[in-house]
Write a protein that holds these residues in place. Sequence first.
Motif, short mmCIF file in Angstrom:
data_model
loop_
_atom_site.label_atom_id
_atom_site.label_comp_id
_atom_site.label_asym_id
_atom_site.label_seq_id
_atom_site.Cartn_x
_atom_site.Cartn_y
_atom_site.Cartn_z
N ILE A 1 -0.16 -3.74 11.67
CA ILE A 1 -0.88 -4.79 10.96
C ILE A 1 0.12 -5.60 10.13
CG2 ILE A 1 -2.73 -5.28 9.31
CD1 ILE A 1 -3.96 -2.59 10.13
N PRO A 2 0.38 -6.84 10.49
CA PRO A 2 1.44 -7.65 9.86
C PRO A 2 1.29 -7.84 8.35
CG PRO A 2 0.66 -8.69 11.88
CD PRO A 2 -0.28 -7.58 11.59
N PHE A 3 0.04 -7.90 7.85
CA PHE A 3 -0.13 -8.18 6.43
C PHE A 3 -0.12 -6.92 5.55
CE2 PHE A 3 -4.48 -8.05 8.16
CZ PHE A 3 -5.08 -7.13 7.32
N LEU A 4 0.15 -5.76 6.16
CA LEU A 4 0.27 -4.52 5.37
C LEU A 4 1.74 -4.16 5.18
CD1 LEU A 4 -2.42 -1.95 6.58
CD2 LEU A 4 -2.39 -3.28 4.47
N GLU A 5 2.09 -3.78 3.98
CA GLU A 5 3.45 -3.31 3.67
C GLU A 5 3.36 -1.92 3.05
OE1 GLU A 5 7.20 -4.28 0.67
OE2 GLU A 5 5.60 -5.77 0.95
N VAL A 6 3.85 -0.91 3.76
CA VAL A 6 3.81 0.45 3.24
C VAL A 6 5.00 0.65 2.30
CG1 VAL A 6 3.83 2.90 3.78
CG2 VAL A 6 2.68 1.31 5.31
N CYS A 7 4.72 0.87 1.03
CA CYS A 7 5.78 1.04 0.03
C CYS A 7 6.25 2.48 -0.07
CB CYS A 7 5.28 0.57 -1.33
SG CYS A 7 4.78 -1.15 -1.37
N ASN A 8 5.36 3.43 0.25
CA ASN A 8 5.74 4.84 0.18
C ASN A 8 4.63 5.70 0.77
OD1 ASN A 8 7.33 7.09 -0.53
ND2 ASN A 8 7.92 6.13 -2.47
N THR A 9 4.97 6.95 1.12
CA THR A 9 3.97 7.93 1.56
C THR A 9 4.14 9.20 0.73
OG1 THR A 9 5.40 8.87 3.28
CG2 THR A 9 3.99 7.00 3.90
N PHE A 10 3.04 9.92 0.52
CA PHE A 10 3.07 11.10 -0.35
C PHE A 10 2.23 12.23 0.24
CE2 PHE A 10 3.59 7.33 -2.95
CZ PHE A 10 4.68 7.64 -3.75
N GLU A 11 2.60 13.46 -0.10
CA GLU A 11 1.78 14.61 0.26
C GLU A 11 1.13 15.24 -0.96
OE1 GLU A 11 3.79 18.17 1.60
OE2 GLU A 11 5.73 17.38 0.93
N SER A 12 1.53 14.79 -2.17
CA SER A 12 0.99 15.36 -3.40
C SER A 12 0.35 14.27 -4.27
CB SER A 12 2.10 16.04 -4.21
OG SER A 12 1.65 16.33 -5.53
N PRO A 13 -0.89 14.49 -4.72
CA PRO A 13 -1.55 13.53 -5.61
C PRO A 13 -0.78 13.32 -6.92
CG PRO A 13 -3.15 15.04 -4.69
CD PRO A 13 -1.79 15.57 -4.32
N LEU A 14 -0.14 14.37 -7.41
CA LEU A 14 0.61 14.27 -8.67
C LEU A 14 1.79 13.31 -8.52
CD1 LEU A 14 0.56 18.00 -9.84
CD2 LEU A 14 -0.95 16.12 -10.52
N ASP A 15 2.40 13.29 -7.35
CA ASP A 15 3.51 12.36 -7.10
C ASP A 15 3.00 10.92 -7.09
OD1 ASP A 15 5.34 14.40 -6.96
OD2 ASP A 15 5.26 14.56 -4.77
N VAL A 16 1.77 10.73 -6.61
CA VAL A 16 1.17 9.40 -6.60
C VAL A 16 0.95 8.91 -8.03
CG1 VAL A 16 -0.94 8.11 -6.07
CG2 VAL A 16 0.09 9.59 -4.35
N CYS B 1 0.82 -1.21 0.00
CA CYS B 1 0.00 0.00 0.00
C CYS B 1 0.86 1.27 0.00
CB CYS B 1 -0.94 0.01 1.20
SG CYS B 1 -0.12 0.18 2.80
N ILE B 2 0.22 2.37 -0.38
CA ILE B 2 0.84 3.69 -0.26
C ILE B 2 -0.16 4.61 0.45
CG2 ILE B 2 2.36 3.47 -2.26
CD1 ILE B 2 0.37 5.10 -3.89
N ILE B 3 0.37 5.66 1.07
CA ILE B 3 -0.44 6.59 1.85
C ILE B 3 -0.32 7.98 1.24
CG2 ILE B 3 -0.71 7.71 4.10
CD1 ILE B 3 0.45 5.10 5.33
N ILE C 1 0.81 -1.52 -6.85
CA ILE C 1 0.44 -1.65 -5.44
C ILE C 1 -0.97 -2.23 -5.37
CG2 ILE C 1 1.86 0.31 -4.73
CD1 ILE C 1 -0.95 1.76 -4.36
N ASP C 2 -1.34 -2.68 -4.19
CA ASP C 2 -2.67 -3.25 -3.99
C ASP C 2 -3.66 -2.24 -3.43
OD1 ASP C 2 -1.80 -5.98 -4.61
OD2 ASP C 2 -0.73 -5.87 -2.70
N LEU C 3 -3.16 -1.29 -2.64
CA LEU C 3 -4.06 -0.41 -1.89
C LEU C 3 -3.52 1.01 -1.83
CD1 LEU C 3 -6.38 0.17 0.18
CD2 LEU C 3 -4.85 -0.73 1.94
N LEU C 4 -4.40 1.96 -2.09
CA LEU C 4 -4.10 3.39 -1.90
C LEU C 4 -4.98 3.91 -0.77
CD1 LEU C 4 -3.06 6.24 -2.60
CD2 LEU C 4 -4.81 6.34 -4.40
N ILE C 5 -4.34 4.39 0.31
CA ILE C 5 -5.04 5.01 1.43
C ILE C 5 -4.86 6.50 1.26
CG2 ILE C 5 -5.26 5.14 3.94
CD1 ILE C 5 -3.68 2.46 4.04
N THR C 6 -5.93 7.22 0.99
CA THR C 6 -5.77 8.62 0.61
C THR C 6 -6.78 9.55 1.26
OG1 THR C 6 -5.79 10.17 -1.28
CG2 THR C 6 -7.17 8.21 -1.48
#
Length: 233
Positions: free
Chosen positions: A26-41, A6-8, A50-55
């Motif tokens: 949460i053991p089954f979650l792997e954070v690949c990166n975090t962002f402050e800008s939607p354009l960077d995402v 996932c990314i945040i 990735i599997d999941l975007l938490i935004t």
Amino acid sequence: MEKIRCIILDDEPIGREILQNFTEKIPFLEVCNTFESPLDVITYLQENEIDLLITDINMPHLNGVELVQSLQKPPFIIFVTAHRDFALDGFDSGAVDYLVKPVRFERFLKAVNKVSLYKKDTQKDKTLDTKTNIFLKVNGKFEKIILDTILYIEANGDYLKIVTEKQNYTILSTMKSFEESLDSSNFLRVQRSFIININSIQSFSGNTVQLNNGKTISISIQKKEELFKILGV
């Protein structure tokens, strides 16, 4: 359990920090990166899967809903925002869940558990959709043929000759309809009269390929480049 990559995304540092702290529990979650800008995402997703975007939703320039709507193949989505009014827009965008700030860990866990179930269902559907055999009507009865055993298919007037590792079959069919029924990335129509199993290729030279059974088949100029790309040469 297979990890969910996932990314945040949140334009506020405290928001990103809270979500990252939750994911680390949460053991089954792997954070690949975090962002402050939607354009960077958007840039990141062009080069990474990735599997999941938490935004977050309410962000300057491009909000979370607009971001998701701009993606051709969006991952699973969990929206997080301080504004309940955005909930309908969030679910209309295909979000798995919608969390209102301040987010409680128990509620966050429920949302990611839902993603985990959705991911399992998706993988199960892909497995069921994978076609491994085909039924051919031969001499009045239907014979099951394992696709991997087919070496090539040859057109002969209104009939097709299906050559497998063990025996040959002759059926009444057009090349086009049979090609559509194969539903496999392992087969390629290399010319008007031949479909070959890519995995049955023993060697190739110039405009011809030799199959495992010694059969030599010519390739049309239009299909040669496509075949070479598949073979990685």
